[in-house]
Write a protein that holds these residues in place. Structure first.
Motif, PDB file in Angstrom:
ATOM      1  N   THR A   1       5.817   3.448   2.383  1.00  0.00           N
ATOM      2  CA  THR A   1       5.481   2.033   2.444  1.00  0.00           C
ATOM      3  C   THR A   1       4.817   1.631   3.749  1.00  0.00           C
ATOM      4  N   LEU A   2       4.679   2.550   4.697  1.00  0.00           N
ATOM      5  CA  LEU A   2       3.966   2.264   5.953  1.00  0.00           C
ATOM      6  C   LEU A   2       2.607   2.968   6.019  1.00  0.00           C
TER       7      LEU A   2
ATOM      8  N   THR B   1      11.074  -0.173   5.463  1.00  0.00           N
ATOM      9  CA  THR B   1      10.581  -1.529   5.238  1.00  0.00           C
ATOM     10  C   THR B   1      11.490  -2.252   4.241  1.00  0.00           C
TER      11      THR B   1
ATOM     12  N   SER C   1      10.997  -5.852   1.539  1.00  0.00           N
ATOM     13  CA  SER C   1      10.117  -6.957   1.167  1.00  0.00           C
ATOM     14  C   SER C   1      10.602  -7.626  -0.110  1.00  0.00           C
TER      15      SER C   1
ATOM     16  N   HIS D   1      10.138 -10.247   4.890  1.00  0.00           N
ATOM     17  CA  HIS D   1       9.564  -8.941   5.185  1.00  0.00           C
ATOM     18  C   HIS D   1      10.229  -8.380   6.428  1.00  0.00           C
TER      19      HIS D   1
ATOM     20  N   GLN E   1      11.211  -4.572   8.914  1.00  0.00           N
ATOM     21  CA  GLN E   1      11.063  -3.160   9.289  1.00  0.00           C
ATOM     22  C   GLN E   1      12.205  -2.812  10.233  1.00  0.00           C
TER      23      GLN E   1
ATOM     24  N   ARG F   1       3.428  -9.163   7.840  1.00  0.00           N
ATOM     25  CA  ARG F   1       3.456  -7.714   8.091  1.00  0.00           C
ATOM     26  C   ARG F   1       2.432  -7.332   9.141  1.00  0.00           C
TER      27      ARG F   1
END
Length: 428
Positions: free
Chosen positions: A358-359, A376, A378, A383, A385, A414
Motif C-alpha cells: 500500500t506504499l 497504512t 484508510s 488515513h 501510517q 496522504r
C-alpha cells in the motif's frame, strides 16, 4: 600567538557545534513542520516520532483515541507472533480406522492463488483414508457483504473468478460455485455486475447483456457444505461431513510458513486474512474458532499494562469501534520489533515506500532505496501510517501518524504525510 590559535580553535568548535545542531532533528523543528502545514491544521492529527534509543523527539495528541483503520492489523500481527509458530496450522485431525477426520483451523492459504504451496493439497489427495470434515454443533459464522466469509476451512481465498464466455455466457472458477450464480430479473441496474444476494447464498446479476470484457472477483457464500463440495471437486474423491466434537488430543498438520501469510495480510492489507489469522489463534488457545476469543486473550496477556489499553473490536480494522491512541500504536511497534528481533525480517513484513504494498505509489525511493516501512490505514475521512523511517544520515526512527475527521480527499492528506516524512528523511 597561542592566544590567537586558541581563539581560532574556539571558533571552529562553535561552528562545528552549530552545524551539528542545525542537522539535529528536534522537537521544535518537527512542531514547525506541522504548524506550517495548512492541511495538518484542518483536522485531528496524532503523531509520535521516536528515536531508536527510545527517546521521543516529538509527540502531539499522543494520548487521544483515534479510529486506527488498518493500523489494527499491527495488533493482529503481534498477537499472532505470540500464539502461532513458524508455520500455519492447516487443520487438526485424527485417524480412526479407515477414516481421516478433519477439524478446520481457519487457514486461508489452501488453494489461495498467491499463498498455497500445495502441501495441504498433496496430503489430502494422497491419503488412503476416507475424508470426513467435522462440523461442531452450534458453531457458525455470520455472512458478510464487505469481505469474504470467514470459515473453518477456506478455499481459493473464498473468492470466485467470474468472466464472460462466448459459449457459457459466464465462466466461473471454481466451477461448483456456478450453481450459486443466478440471474435476478428484479435487479434494476444500468451496469452489469455480480453481487451477493441480500438473503440466501446466491450470487446474482441483472437481466441484461453480459459485456464481452466482463471479469470480476466475487466473494462467495461459504460454509462447511460449500467447503465439502469444493474439496470433493478439487480432490476428485468423496468427502463427507460428520457431526463430531473435537477431542482434547488431536494431531496438527501445518501448511505454509507463517511469515508468508503475515506478509500477505500486511502488504495489500487483506482484511479477510487478518480475521482468519485471529480465528487460527483462537483455535490454538481454546476449543473453538472465535475472533473475540483471540482479542480478549491479547488484551489480557499483551496489552493490559499499556498506558492506554486499546479498544479492540476486529482483526482487520474495518470496524469504526476500534480506538487506539498514538502512544498505544507506538508501544505495539516496539513490541513487534523486539519480538521479531531482525530488521531484515521486520522490513519484509511491511509495505515499503515506493516499492511494495500500500506504499508502493505513495513514496519515491531515494536513489532506488526505500526509506519507509509502515502499515497504512484508510477509511473514509481517515488515513494513517505507522512504522519505521530511516534518514539519509543513517538515523532510524519509529513513527505513528494518525489523521481522523478530515473532509479533503484521502489522497491529499496522504500526500502531505508523505511530504513531511520525506523531509525528515532528506534533512536529518
Amino acid at each position: 600567538m597561542m592566544k590567537k590559535a586558541f581563539s581560532i580553535l574556539i571558533i571552529l568548535l562553535f561552528a562545528i557545534t552549530a552545524q551539528s545542531e542545525a542537522q539535529k532533528l528536534t522537537e521544535r523543528k518537527v512542531r514547525k513542520m506541522f504548524m506550517e502545514s495548512e492541511i495538518m491544521q484542518e483536522h485531528f492529527v496524532g503523531f509520535i516520532l521516536q528515536e531508536e534509543t527510545g527517546k521521543i523527539v516529538y509527540a502531539q495528541h499522543q494520548d487521544i483515541h483515534f479510529v486506527p483503520a488498518s493500523n489494527t492489523k499491527l495488533l493482529t500481527l503481534y498477537t499472532a507472533l505470540n500464539i502461532l509458530g513458524d508455520s500455519i496450522p492447516a487443520f487438526k485431525y485424527r485417524i480412526e480406522g479407515d477414516s481421516l477426520i478433519i477439524w478446520g483451523t481457519g487457514d486461508p492459504s489452501f488453494l489461495h492463488p498467491k499463498l498455497d504451496n500445495r502441501r495441504t493439497y498433496d496430503f489430502l489427495a494422497n491419503t488412503p483414508h476416507q475424508i470426513f470434515m467435522a462440523n461442531e454443533p452450534d458453531l457458525e459464522f455470520e455472512p458478510s457483504y464487505w469481505r469474504s466469509d470467514l470459515s473453518y476451512f477456506p478455499m481459493y481465498g473464498n473468492l470466485a473468478t467470474i468472466k464472460s464466455d462466448t459459449t457459457l455466457g459466464l465462466f466461473v472458477f471454481p466451477e461448483p460455485i456456478s450453481r450459486y450464480v443466478v440471474q435476478d430479473s428484479t435487479i434494476i441496474s444500468t451496469r452489469f455486475n455480480i453481487n451477493r444476494s441480500k438473503s440466501g447464498k446466491e450470487l446474482v446479476y441483472p437481466k441484461m447483456t453480459i459485456p464481452g470484457d466482463f471479469q470480476s472477483t466475487v466473494p462467495f457464500p461459504m460454509d462447511l457444505q460449500v467447503t465439502r463440495i469444493l474439496l470433493e471437486d478439487t480432490l476428485k474423491k468423496e468427502v463427507n461431513l460428520i457431526m463430531k466434537k473435537k477431542p482434547s488430543e488431536t494431531n496438527i498438520y501445518f501448511s505454509i510458513p507463517s511469515d508468508s501469510l503475515y506478509r500477505h495480510m500486511m502488504l495489500p492489507s487483506d482484511n479477510f486474512i487478518a480475521e482468519q489469522i485471529l480465528l487460527m489463534c483462537s483455535g490454538m488457545i481454546s476449543d473453538t474458532l472465535n475472533v473475540k476469543t483471540t482479542i480478549e486473550f491479547g488484551l489480557e496477556n499483551h496489552y493490559k499494562e499499556f498506558k492506554n489499553p486499546p479498544v479492540w473490536e476486529d482483526g482487520s480494522g474495518l470496524s469504526r469501534f476500534n480506538l487506539f491512541t498514538p502512544s498505544t500504536v507506538l508501544e505495539v511497534l516496539n513490541l513487534i520489533e523486539k519480538k521479531i528481533g531482525d530488521k531484515g525480517r521486520l522490513k519484509s513484513l511491511l509495505p515499503e515506500g515506493g516499492v511494495s504494498g500500500t506504499l508502493r505509489t505513495a513514496y519515491q525511493t531515494d536513489n532506488g532505496k526505500p526509506f519507509v516501512w509502515a502499515k497504512t490505514g484508510s477509511l473514509k475521512y481517515m488515513h494513517l501510517q505507522s512504522g519505521w523511517l530511516e534518514t539519509r544520515k543513517g538515523r532510524g526512527y519509529r513513527y505513528v501518524f494518525m489523521n481522523n475527521n478530515f473532509v479533503r480527499p484521502n489522497s491529499e492528506v496522504r500526500n502531505e504525510m508523505v511530504r513531511i516524512m520525506t523531509e525528515i528523511h532528506e534533512r536529518y
